[in-house]
Design a protein around this motif. Structure first.
Motif, PDB file in Angstrom:
ATOM      1  N   ALA A  13       1.328  -0.951  -0.262  1.00 17.61           N
ATOM      2  CA  ALA A  13       0.033   0.024  -0.212  1.00 17.61           C
ATOM      3  C   ALA A  13       0.659   1.057  -0.106  1.00 17.61           C
ATOM      4  N   ALA A  14       1.768   1.190   0.871  1.00 16.98           N
ATOM      5  CA  ALA A  14       2.889   1.920   0.908  1.00 16.98           C
ATOM      6  C   ALA A  14       3.171   2.727  -0.323  1.00 16.98           C
ATOM      7  N   GLU A  15       3.974   1.658  -1.688  1.00 12.80           N
ATOM      8  CA  GLU A  15       4.830   1.533  -2.643  1.00 12.80           C
ATOM      9  C   GLU A  15       3.484   2.252  -4.191  1.00 12.80           C
ATOM     10  N   GLU A  16       2.885   2.031  -3.775  1.00 14.09           N
ATOM     11  CA  GLU A  16       1.600   2.273  -5.049  1.00 14.09           C
ATOM     12  C   GLU A  16       1.105   3.690  -4.100  1.00 14.09           C
ATOM     13  N   LEU A  17       1.029   4.023  -2.691  1.00  9.73           N
ATOM     14  CA  LEU A  17       0.480   5.805  -2.304  1.00  9.73           C
ATOM     15  C   LEU A  17       1.669   6.858  -2.582  1.00  9.73           C
ATOM     16  N   PHE A  18       2.511   6.326  -2.052  1.00 12.22           N
ATOM     17  CA  PHE A  18       3.647   7.343  -1.967  1.00 12.22           C
ATOM     18  C   PHE A  18       4.843   7.765  -3.829  1.00 12.22           C
ATOM     19  N   TYR A  19       4.739   6.577  -3.613  1.00 13.38           N
ATOM     20  CA  TYR A  19       4.939   6.667  -5.856  1.00 13.38           C
ATOM     21  C   TYR A  19       4.316   6.907  -6.057  1.00 13.38           C
TER      22      TYR A  19
END
Length: 183
Positions: A13-19
């Motif tokens: 989730a962090a990767e999708e949202l942060f990126y």
């Protein structure tokens, strides 16, 4: 859900949202909502958002460098392996959802305030430069060439991130080809 599964879900989730949206515009509650991991569990795994950003960058680095290495390894000729880096960049730039270099983006957002993020960014860039240095050495070329190729690739990443175009990779590849010929 066990700790490892919760960690992976949170990082996905962090990767999708942060990126996709940028680190500063995403809160831990956003990660909770996208991951399905409770806020309590999220903070057990990552006591501070900065630690989540660090883990996201570290995991992305492993995947990014592995994909690049797998692509480059398919070429037989040592000089073609160097040029394959730019071919791979072009494919990456053309991916759906490409938003530039995650490390450059994160450094731009947090580099002045987060030693952890700065360390991850520097480690990633150093590893990429070392990869280029190995390719240059394998081709029997001057070590100085690796720095020049690194700057071409990094410039292509920044330009592609801004323009959302693949052309910078082709232009950088052509410049790299000229440098190889001159070497």
């Amino acid at each position: 859900m066990d700790r490892a599964a919760a960690r992976e879900q949170a990082l996905d989730a962090a990767e999708e949202l942060f990126y996709g949206r940028g680190v500063q515009s995403v809160g831990m509650d956003d990660i909770r909502g996208a991951s399905g991991v409770s806020l309590k569990r999220l903070y057990q795994l990552f006591p501070a958002k900065e630690q989540l950003v660090e883990a996201y960058l570290e995991r992305r680095d492993e995947r990014w460098r592995a994909r690049l290495a797998d692509f480059v390894r398919r070429r037989e000729d040592p000089e073609e392996r160097i040029l394959a880096v730019f071919d791979w960049l072009e494919l990456w730039f053309g991916e759906n959802g490409f938003r530039g270099c995650a490390w450059i983006n994160s450094y731009g957002e947090l580099g002045a305030t987060s030693e952890r993020v700065t360390a991850q960014v520097r480690a990633h860039k150093r590893a990429f430069r070392d990869c280029l240095a190995r390719l240059v050495a394998d081709a029997g070329l001057s070590a100085a060439l690796s720095g020049q190729l690194f700057l071409l690739a990094e410039g292509a990443m920044v330009t592609a991130g801004i323009t959302r175009a693949t052309e910078p990779a082709r232009q950088a590849r052509e410049a790299a080809r000229i440098l190889l010929r001159a070497a």
